[in-house]
Design a protein around this motif. Structure first.
Motif, PDB file in Angstrom:
ATOM      1  N   LEU A 340      32.102  38.677  43.156  1.00  0.00           N
ATOM      2  CA  LEU A 340      32.794  38.045  44.298  1.00  0.00           C
ATOM      3  C   LEU A 340      34.015  38.909  44.120  1.00  0.00           C
ATOM      4  O   LEU A 340      34.903  38.891  43.470  1.00  0.00           O
ATOM      5  N   GLU A 342      35.931  39.337  47.595  1.00  0.00           N
ATOM      6  CA  GLU A 342      36.898  38.964  48.604  1.00  0.00           C
ATOM      7  C   GLU A 342      37.212  37.917  48.336  1.00  0.00           C
ATOM      8  O   GLU A 342      36.735  36.396  47.310  1.00  0.00           O
ATOM      9  N   THR A 344      36.237  34.003  49.014  1.00  0.00           N
ATOM     10  CA  THR A 344      34.566  33.273  49.298  1.00  0.00           C
ATOM     11  C   THR A 344      34.954  32.912  50.584  1.00  0.00           C
ATOM     12  O   THR A 344      34.382  32.833  51.111  1.00  0.00           O
ATOM     13  N   SER A 347      34.557  36.249  53.007  1.00  0.00           N
ATOM     14  CA  SER A 347      33.753  36.782  52.932  1.00  0.00           C
ATOM     15  C   SER A 347      33.119  37.754  53.880  1.00  0.00           C
ATOM     16  O   SER A 347      32.791  37.729  54.625  1.00  0.00           O
ATOM     17  N   THR A 426      29.723  35.500  58.555  1.00  0.00           N
ATOM     18  CA  THR A 426      30.398  36.694  57.098  1.00  0.00           C
ATOM     19  C   THR A 426      31.780  36.995  58.540  1.00  0.00           C
ATOM     20  O   THR A 426      32.030  36.238  59.447  1.00  0.00           O
ATOM     21  N   ARG A 529      36.989  37.484  39.871  1.00  0.00           N
ATOM     22  CA  ARG A 529      37.499  38.351  41.151  1.00  0.00           C
ATOM     23  C   ARG A 529      39.003  38.794  40.854  1.00  0.00           C
ATOM     24  O   ARG A 529      38.720  40.102  42.028  1.00  0.00           O
TER      25      ARG A 529
END
Length: 774
Positions: A340, A342, A344, A347, A426, A529
């Motif tokens: 990850l 980005e 969540t 994403s 997405t 992240r």
């Protein structure tokens, strides 16, 4: 009801002339069909031969100059070469053509004044047109002429044609729009470019144990821990509880690693000899190229690694070869997780790292970045405001950057890009930036590209095979409030290759299965992240031209997790908005129970009796009702993609001090009295939250005390009631009980009392553990 945002902050549907008007129904058919066609005059200067020597030394330092009206572009020059090869392309916008004749001149570079060698000229009315996928126009040799039109020695190979931005030569061409930009570095900074994020892996290091450690002080129990370093990431285990020369940990350390795995994993076993002093007992370096890659949850084999002790001799570190300590570990690169990088919530890619685990694509996303208008001046040049705007779009591992349009508040890009889609749930992010690296910005050191605004589009909100053309407001939150920086005009189309596969995706887990079989903790995910975004921004900033750190961090929403009073208020009202439906149902049912509308209440009685008599109709009735609601709301379905809402975000009503706090650095850089005031405000808010949480805990503890005999009289009453209820329900048909209970709940107000009911009075008298709180 929440007020709508101001009209100026809303999405606007547009009808641009896409693809040169080649439209077939709702689907466009040309190659560059999501943008407006822009006509360009292309000049490819390939090479020259047999150029005469002009210098006193008998040499020639040639370069070519392409001139059209007031626009002039030059190739690089070669020293002492009569047969130079340039192979450079020049593009002149047809909208800004100021002459009917194109002139290409070959000159000899000199210290004082450049010498004229010869020229070739073209009438623009006779230039051929080329439309891809036609083959590129073959360049031809042209004899040079002098100023009078007579033939001179030397020939120049050229190709001249009219084309559009779909031409292959467009991305690397010198553009007349950027005629004021000088230098190859600055020209590289304005060109369009496609970037790929580095392939990221989670590295799991399971530190099991160490053997035969040799601490300096043999008379004390060592307090040993393991510290692991990978690039800028440093993680350590807890101090071993075994407190011996053979310590055990069995602890996992997680890192983010990027191919090509340039840096090794450095492990050091250290002994805490004093509160602020650690002694290194041994080190080892492990290159990641040889680490096993795991695709599922099956454990990998463990390995023993020799620890090397470093001793300092005359300022230099040397290995102590007599040292024989070992460390036992299990190390693997996790291919079954999605790294990850980005938020969540936004994403753009949810696939696992290992390509073997990828599923087939479900469609294609096409984005046309048409233009922007009404942009604000972002910097000052020659005493006036100016903006050099470019766009960046990010979806999955692919980043695209448009060319920079120099000195324009209404830039026209008309560039089209395509991505393969693997999951409809997405988000694609499009950001607009001001280029601050054109006129010596790189040498300035501190120059950063300014953010103008960004747009997010969730693919699942788009209808398939439909072209969405909208003008999106570019809204940015500043310390003095929300501000509209302009509008960007986009065309978006999501084409589905397999409807069945896309519908099947809605039944699949959002993340790869390893996230559920071996989940990472919230703190681990936050830390990883952060490391992933740092790696991505560092790698992309090293590309040519660089996608700078501030751009990448803005696109990836770095810092969005920081505390914000405004965002907290917005989230609270979002929860209230979700619960408002339940509250409305509760109010409606209260009106039914109080017979505000007798006809409706009687109908509810009849429906209730039917459902009690025929309980098998309850679930079909509920689902039929939901179906009819869905069909009813279809008429008012959203026809536009969702966009940033200033009202929902509470951006237009935030207090200046709250915005100042949101834009504060971490740790804070504000004066002590302001920090004290904000701390007191947070304490006040925390006190209210503490009260609400305490009330929730009290209700839960009262439920537990029903059978805990904390209050012996209350528990005995409840146990006796349960016995009587069990006997009554055993001998009485369930339908009769449900019917009587429903009629009692829906009874007329004449038979109601304003005092609380007996069960509620009983529940409120139950004890909780508040008495035990200090």
């Amino acid at each position: 009801m929440q007020r709508p945002p101001p009209e100026d902050f809303l999405l606007k549907e547009t009808k641009p002339h896409l693809g040169g008007g080649k439209i077939s129904g709702d689907k466009l058919t040309s190659t560059y069909d999501l943008v407006e066609q822009m006509q360009y005059l292309y000049v490819r200067v390939v090479k020259a031969k047999d150029l005469p020597a002009k210098d006193v030394t008998g040499s020639c330092d040639p370069y070519a100059e392409v001139k059209l009206g007031n626009y002039k572009g030059t190739t690089r020059h070669f020293e002492k070469k009569t047969n130079p090869e340039w192979n450079q392309v020049f593009a002149f916008s047809k909208d800004r053509l100021q002459a009917s004749v194109l002139e290409v001149t070959v000159k000899d570079k000199d210290v004082v004044k450049d010498d004229f060698i010869g020229r070739v000229w073209f009438d623009l009315n006779e230039v051929p047109k080329r439309v891809p996928p036609d083959s590129p126009l073959a360049p031809q040799w042209y004899r040079l002429e002098d100023r009078k039109g007579d033939k001179v020695k030397g020939e120049l190979m050229l190709a001249v044609w009219m084309g559009t931005q779909a031409d292959e030569a467009f991305p690397e061409a010198w553009h007349s729009d950027a005629a004021t930009v000088g230098g190859s570095d600055a020209l590289a900074n304005i060109r369009s470019k496609v970037y790929l994020s580095p392939k990221l892996w989670y590295l799991r290091v399971n530190v099991i144990e160490a053997q035969d450690l040799q601490p300096t002080d043999k008379g004390r129990y060592p307090e040993v821990f393991v510290k692991a370093i990978l690039g800028n990431q440093a993680v350590r285990t807890r101090i071993s509880h075994s407190r011996s020369i053979n310590p055990m940990w069995n602890e996992d350390l997680m890192f983010v690693a990027a191919e090509q795995f340039e840096e090794p994993l450095i492990l050091s076993v250290e002994d805490r000899v004093a509160p602020n002093k650690d002694e290194v007992l041994g080190r080892c370096a492990i290159p990641l190229q040889f680490v096993e890659r795991r695709l599922d949850h099956k454990p990998v084999n463990t390995r023993w690694f020799n620890l090397e002790r470093h001793i300092v001799v005359e300022g230099e570190k040397k290995k102590d070869t007599k040292f024989a300590s070992r460390i036992h570990m299990r190390i693997c690169l996790e291919g079954g997780y999605h790294v990850l990088d980005e938020s969540t919530h936004y994403s753009s890619d949810l696939r696992p790292t290992a390509k073997q685990l990828w599923k087939s694509g479900i469609g294609v996303l096409e984005l046309g970045i048409l233009n922007a208008h009404g942009l604000m001046p972002m910097k000052t040049k020659d005493g006036r405001g100016t903006t050099d705007a470019y766009c960046v779009a990010k979806y999955g591992q692919k980043w695209v950057r448009t060319r920079t349009i120099i000195d324009s508040f209404a830039p026209r890009w008309n560039e089209q890009y395509t991505w393969e889609v693997f999951d409809p749930c997405t988000v694609i992010t499009i950001g607009v930036f001001d280029n601050c690296h054109l006129h010596g910005g790189d040498k300035a050191g501190g120059a950063k590209d300014s953010t103008i605004g960004k747009v997010r589009i969730r693919l699942s909100t788009l209808e398939t095979d439909r072209v969405y053309t909208h003008s999106y407001p570019l809204l940015v939150l500043h310390p003095n409030g929300v501000k509209k920086m302009g509008e960007i005009h986009l065309a978006v189309r999501f084409t589905c290759s397999s409807l069945l596969n896309m519908m099947h995706m809605y039944s699949q887990p959002l993340l790869p299965k390893m996230h559920y079989i071996h989940p990472l903790t919230v703190s681990q995910l936050d830390s990883l992240r952060h490391q992933a975004t740092q790696i991505v921004s560092m790698r992309l900033s090293r590309a040519e031209p660089p996608l700078r750190k501030e751009v990448v961090e803005y696109m990836l929403d770095v810092g969005s997790h920081m505390w914000s009073m405004r965002r907290s208020k917005a989230n609270f009202f979002r929860i209230m908005g979700v619960l408002s439906g339940l509250i409305a149902v509760g109010k409606w049912f209260d009106q039914i129970c109080n017979w505000r509308s007798p006809v409706t209440t009687i109908l509810i009685h009849i429906l209730f009796i039917i459902l009690v008599m025929y309980p098998e109709l309850i679930l079909p009735t509920i689902f039929l009702y939901l179906f009819l609601i869905g069909i009813w709301y279809y008429r008012w379905r959203p026809r536009q993609p969702p966009h940033m809402d200033t009202r929902l975000s509470h951006a237009d009503s935030a207090h200046p001090d709250e915005l100042d706090e949101e834009f504060d650095t971490f740790p804070t850089s504000r004066p002590n009295d302001i920090v004290r005031m904000r701390y007191d405000r947070l304490r006040s808010i925390g006190g209210r939250i503490q009260t609400v949480v305490g009330d929730l805990a009290t209700q839960g503890e009262r439920l537990q005390s029903l059978l805990s005999w904390r209050d012996p009289r209350a528990t005995s009453l409840f146990v006796l009631f349960c016995l009587v209820a069990a006997i009554v329900l055993y001998v009485t048909p369930f339908q009769v009980v449900a019917l009587l209970a429903g009629i009692y709940v829906l009874r007329h107000p004449r038979f109601r009392h304003k005092l609380p009911s007996v069960p509620l009075n009983f529940f409120r008298r139950l004890p909780a553990r508040t008495d035990c709180m200090l």
